[in-house]
Design a protein around this motif. Structure first.
Motif, PDB file in Angstrom:
ATOM      1  N   UNK A  23       0.830  -1.207   0.000  1.00 12.02           N
ATOM      2  CA  UNK A  23       0.000   0.000   0.000  1.00 12.02           C
ATOM      3  C   UNK A  23       0.863   1.256   0.000  1.00 12.02           C
ATOM      4  N   UNK A  24       1.939   1.225   0.776  1.00 12.75           N
ATOM      5  CA  UNK A  24       2.838   2.374   0.829  1.00 12.75           C
ATOM      6  C   UNK A  24       3.570   2.579  -0.493  1.00 12.75           C
ATOM      7  N   UNK A  25       4.004   1.490  -1.116  1.00 14.40           N
ATOM      8  CA  UNK A  25       4.673   1.589  -2.420  1.00 14.40           C
ATOM      9  C   UNK A  25       3.709   2.152  -3.463  1.00 14.40           C
ATOM     10  N   UNK A  26       2.479   1.657  -3.450  1.00 19.03           N
ATOM     11  CA  UNK A  26       1.489   2.125  -4.424  1.00 19.03           C
ATOM     12  C   UNK A  26       1.050   3.564  -4.148  1.00 19.03           C
ATOM     13  N   UNK A  27       1.109   3.979  -2.878  1.00 14.50           N
ATOM     14  CA  UNK A  27       0.702   5.340  -2.527  1.00 14.50           C
ATOM     15  C   UNK A  27       1.757   6.373  -2.897  1.00 14.50           C
ATOM     16  N   UNK A  28       3.015   5.936  -2.973  1.00 14.79           N
ATOM     17  CA  UNK A  28       4.111   6.890  -3.185  1.00 14.79           C
ATOM     18  C   UNK A  28       3.916   7.802  -4.396  1.00 14.79           C
ATOM     19  N   UNK A  29       3.457   7.287  -5.562  1.00 11.88           N
ATOM     20  CA  UNK A  29       3.264   8.189  -6.701  1.00 11.88           C
ATOM     21  C   UNK A  29       2.049   9.107  -6.558  1.00 11.88           C
ATOM     22  N   UNK A  30       1.170   8.787  -5.596  1.00  7.44           N
ATOM     23  CA  UNK A  30      -0.074   9.548  -5.443  1.00  7.44           C
ATOM     24  C   UNK A  30       0.129  10.770  -4.559  1.00  7.44           C
ATOM     25  N   UNK A  31       0.819  10.568  -3.441  1.00  8.87           N
ATOM     26  CA  UNK A  31       1.013  11.663  -2.513  1.00  8.87           C
ATOM     27  C   UNK A  31       1.731  11.219  -1.265  1.00  8.87           C
ATOM     28  N   UNK A  32       1.899  12.132  -0.331  1.00 10.22           N
ATOM     29  CA  UNK A  32       2.611  11.853   0.903  1.00 10.22           C
ATOM     30  C   UNK A  32       1.694  11.137   1.890  1.00 10.22           C
ATOM     31  N   UNK A  33       2.266  10.158   2.590  1.00  8.90           N
ATOM     32  CA  UNK A  33       1.499   9.411   3.591  1.00  8.90           C
ATOM     33  C   UNK A  33       0.985  10.332   4.688  1.00  8.90           C
ATOM     34  N   UNK A  34      -0.257  10.164   5.044  1.00 12.97           N
ATOM     35  CA  UNK A  34      -0.851  10.834   6.196  1.00 12.97           C
ATOM     36  C   UNK A  34      -1.127   9.758   7.244  1.00 12.97           C
ATOM     37  N   UNK A  35      -0.157   9.491   8.109  1.00  7.01           N
ATOM     38  CA  UNK A  35      -0.296   8.365   9.040  1.00  7.01           C
ATOM     39  C   UNK A  35      -1.320   8.621  10.136  1.00  7.01           C
ATOM     40  N   UNK A  36      -1.769   7.546  10.734  1.00  3.08           N
ATOM     41  CA  UNK A  36      -2.602   7.635  11.932  1.00  3.08           C
ATOM     42  C   UNK A  36      -1.775   8.351  13.000  1.00  3.08           C
ATOM     43  N   UNK A  37      -2.358   9.346  13.656  1.00  9.51           N
ATOM     44  CA  UNK A  37      -1.567  10.158  14.588  1.00  9.51           C
ATOM     45  C   UNK A  37      -1.424   9.493  15.954  1.00  9.51           C
ATOM     46  N   UNK A  38      -0.612  10.105  16.808  1.00  8.43           N
ATOM     47  CA  UNK A  38      -0.298   9.511  18.115  1.00  8.43           C
ATOM     48  C   UNK A  38      -1.542   9.336  18.968  1.00  8.43           C
ATOM     49  N   UNK A  39      -2.438  10.307  18.917  1.00  8.02           N
ATOM     50  CA  UNK A  39      -3.668  10.214  19.717  1.00  8.02           C
ATOM     51  C   UNK A  39      -4.523   9.035  19.252  1.00  8.02           C
ATOM     52  N   UNK A  40      -4.612   8.851  17.950  1.00  2.00           N
ATOM     53  CA  UNK A  40      -5.387   7.723  17.400  1.00  2.00           C
ATOM     54  C   UNK A  40      -4.711   6.395  17.716  1.00  2.00           C
ATOM     55  N   UNK A  41      -3.379   6.379  17.713  1.00  2.00           N
ATOM     56  CA  UNK A  41      -2.638   5.175  18.084  1.00  2.00           C
ATOM     57  C   UNK A  41      -2.938   4.806  19.533  1.00  2.00           C
ATOM     58  N   UNK A  42      -2.984   5.799  20.425  1.00  2.00           N
ATOM     59  CA  UNK A  42      -3.270   5.526  21.828  1.00  2.00           C
ATOM     60  C   UNK A  42      -4.677   4.957  21.994  1.00  2.00           C
ATOM     61  N   UNK A  43      -5.621   5.463  21.186  1.00  2.00           N
ATOM     62  CA  UNK A  43      -6.975   4.916  21.212  1.00  2.00           C
ATOM     63  C   UNK A  43      -6.964   3.439  20.815  1.00  2.00           C
ATOM     64  N   UNK A  44      -6.204   3.121  19.781  1.00  2.00           N
ATOM     65  CA  UNK A  44      -6.094   1.735  19.331  1.00  2.00           C
ATOM     66  C   UNK A  44      -5.451   0.863  20.404  1.00  2.00           C
ATOM     67  N   UNK A  45      -4.428   1.412  21.050  1.00  2.00           N
ATOM     68  CA  UNK A  45      -3.719   0.652  22.086  1.00  2.00           C
ATOM     69  C   UNK A  45      -4.681   0.244  23.201  1.00  2.00           C
ATOM     70  N   UNK A  46      -5.513   1.185  23.610  1.00  2.00           N
ATOM     71  CA  UNK A  46      -6.450   0.914  24.695  1.00  2.00           C
ATOM     72  C   UNK A  46      -7.591   0.004  24.235  1.00  2.00           C
ATOM     73  N   UNK A  47      -8.159   0.334  23.075  1.00  2.00           N
ATOM     74  CA  UNK A  47      -9.328  -0.423  22.586  1.00  2.00           C
ATOM     75  C   UNK A  47      -8.999  -1.877  22.294  1.00  2.00           C
ATOM     76  N   UNK A  48      -7.779  -2.132  21.819  1.00  2.00           N
ATOM     77  CA  UNK A  48      -7.429  -3.501  21.419  1.00  2.00           C
ATOM     78  C   UNK A  48      -6.394  -4.118  22.342  1.00  2.00           C
ATOM     79  N   UNK A  49      -6.135  -3.449  23.473  1.00  4.32           N
ATOM     80  CA  UNK A  49      -5.232  -3.987  24.495  1.00  4.32           C
ATOM     81  C   UNK A  49      -3.876  -4.388  23.904  1.00  4.32           C
ATOM     82  N   UNK A  50      -3.316  -3.449  23.148  1.00  3.69           N
ATOM     83  CA  UNK A  50      -2.001  -3.696  22.546  1.00  3.69           C
ATOM     84  C   UNK A  50      -0.925  -3.365  23.565  1.00  3.69           C
ATOM     85  N   UNK A  51      -0.097  -4.328  23.893  1.00  5.78           N
ATOM     86  CA  UNK A  51       0.955  -4.136  24.912  1.00  5.78           C
ATOM     87  C   UNK A  51       2.189  -3.452  24.318  1.00  5.78           C
TER      88      UNK A  51
END
Length: 433
Positions: A405-433
């Motif tokens: 997905x990242x390779x295919x996205x490269x010609x389209x535009x710059x990656x807009x990653x999931x931000x730190x706040x959203x990552x923390x939500x994922x960590x809590x919601x899915x109990x990621x250690x």
């Protein structure tokens, strides 16, 4: 690396298996490409002209006798002349593969040769590569152009054909096929790498030193037992290896799978056997730091052993090269898995280590894998771990899909990653250690 038994399997069977493998891997079309074998009598067995490559049977294969007579229900491939030309000038070759895989065609239409120093094993497998100028398909001139490359450069076993494709020879069909598959993998890796950055190549010295460091000398043990749970692991490893090949996550010349058996004892795939063809009896048992007598484990066995000793929660390991992950592994570009929630939940943040670290400082790799399930070794591989083997394979698939997905996205535009706040939500919601 021989797995097709040339002593027992008829040439027509060998050709049918390999052309099917090439077609299913997306490296030729219904009508494109042709492969052949020269037998001990000097007869040439070759795929037919204008017959569906996706459904060939041994009965479709054509034999051109040494005296020129043809047997079979079809016409031989129109490219037969250059197959014969190669055999005439290079008698040590008994198999030829010609196809139009997109990545190698890309090189052929820009007049370039893939640099096989992109990964360590490719240089030895592929050898130096020639380039033949364009000529009409099926013409005598095309045969002369290709023959000239093989004749004037006896070290060549592969030639890129200008605006056409590639032709490769081998001492047997598996030798030719593994060269073909490895060269095509190098081409895809380079193209993917150039899509996201600038490829970095290994020096010849790095490759030579790396090969020396891979020598495995482990004490064997004789009292080998094969209880039912051990046999089940062997079968599971074979299924996952075949699945990895089918999914394009492993090629016949590279890839290691291991599974913990009891305590720090484990089973692991061997080297020098085509990954497509690995069978349960090829799998190697490693017990108390020793290997079952008469077998050779993967040359990365010491790394696997250290990972199991260091990480009691890791019960399976896959070490492989997949074309999109290796784009990141050969450029130094960051593999940012913060693309979609699943990618980060499964992988967390994947880091890279320099080429050679997996042998010179294996403890560092094992330590990284205490906290994340995967690590990229630059210009070498991706190492993926998990509890069950299917989970490890899933981690690998998610990583490769994310990389794609990242390779295919490269010609389209710059990656807009999931931000730190959203990552923390994922960590809590899915109990990621």
């Amino acid at each position: 690396m021989k797995q097709l038994d040339t002593q027992l399997m008829h040439p027509s069977e060998q050709l049918t298996i390999i052309i099917s493998r090439i077609y299913r891997s997306g490296m030729t079309t219904t009508s494109g490409g042709n492969i052949s074998i020269k037998d001990d009598n000097g007869d040439i067995w070759i795929t037919p002209s204008a017959i569906d490559k996706g459904s060939l049977t041994p009965a479709d294969i054509v034999c051109v006798k040494k005296d020129g007579t043809i047997t079979g229900k079809h016409k031989p491939s129109s490219e037969y002349p250059f197959h014969k030309a190669i055999y005439d000038i290079r008698p040590e070759m008994t198999a030829v593969i010609h196809a139009h895989p997109p990545a190698l065609v890309s090189f052929s239409i820009v007049g370039e040769i893939p640099n096989t120093n992109i990964i360590p094993q490719a240089k030895n497998i592929c050898g130096p590569i020639g380039f033949a100028p364009y000529a009409l398909p099926g013409s005598q001139q095309l045969g002369e152009n290709i023959a000239h490359e093989f004749k004037t450069h006896p070290e060549y076993k592969a030639v890129i054909m200008e605006n056409h494709g590639v032709v490769l020879g081998g001492t047997d069909l598996m030798d030719a096929y593994q060269r073909f598959e490895t060269l095509e993998f190098c081409a895809r890796t380079i193209i993917n790498a150039k899509t996201i950055g600038t490829p970095k190549y290994l020096t010849d010295k790095q490759i030579i030193d790396f090969e020396k460091a891979l020598n495995v000398n482990i004490q064997p043990f004789m009292d080998v037992t094969y209880p039912s749970d051990e046999r089940a692991i062997r079968a599971e490893i074979c299924r996952i290896v075949r699945r990895a090949c089918d999914q394009g996550l492993m090629i016949s010349t590279y890839g290691t799978v291991s599974v913990r058996w009891k305590d720090n004892d484990f089973l692991i795939t061997p080297p020098n056997i085509a990954r497509w063809d690995i069978l349960p009896e090829h799998i190697v048992q490693v017990k108390n730091g020793m290997v079952e007598a008469g077998k050779h484990p993967s040359r990365s066995v010491a790394l696997h052993q250290l990972i199991y000793q260091t990480n009691p929660k890791v019960n399976s390991i896959i070490l492989t090269q997949s074309p999109n992950l290796m784009a990141f592994g050969t450029t130094g570009e960051k593999f940012d898995v913060r693309t979609i929630p699943e990618s980060w939940i499964f992988l967390k943040d994947v880091s890279s280590v320099p080429f050679g670290t997996q042998h010179e400082n294996a403890a560092a790799v094992a330590e990284i894998l205490q906290n994340v399930p995967a690590v990229i070794v630059e210009n070498d591989s991706v190492i993926v771990t998990g509890n069950k083997l299917l989970e490890t394979f899933d981690h690998l698939e998610v990583a490769e899909f994310s990389a794609k997905s990242l390779v295919m996205a490269a010609p389209i535009g710059k990656l807009k990653p999931i931000n730190d706040e959203q990552i923390e939500e994922l960590r809590i919601a899915f109990n990621v250690q």
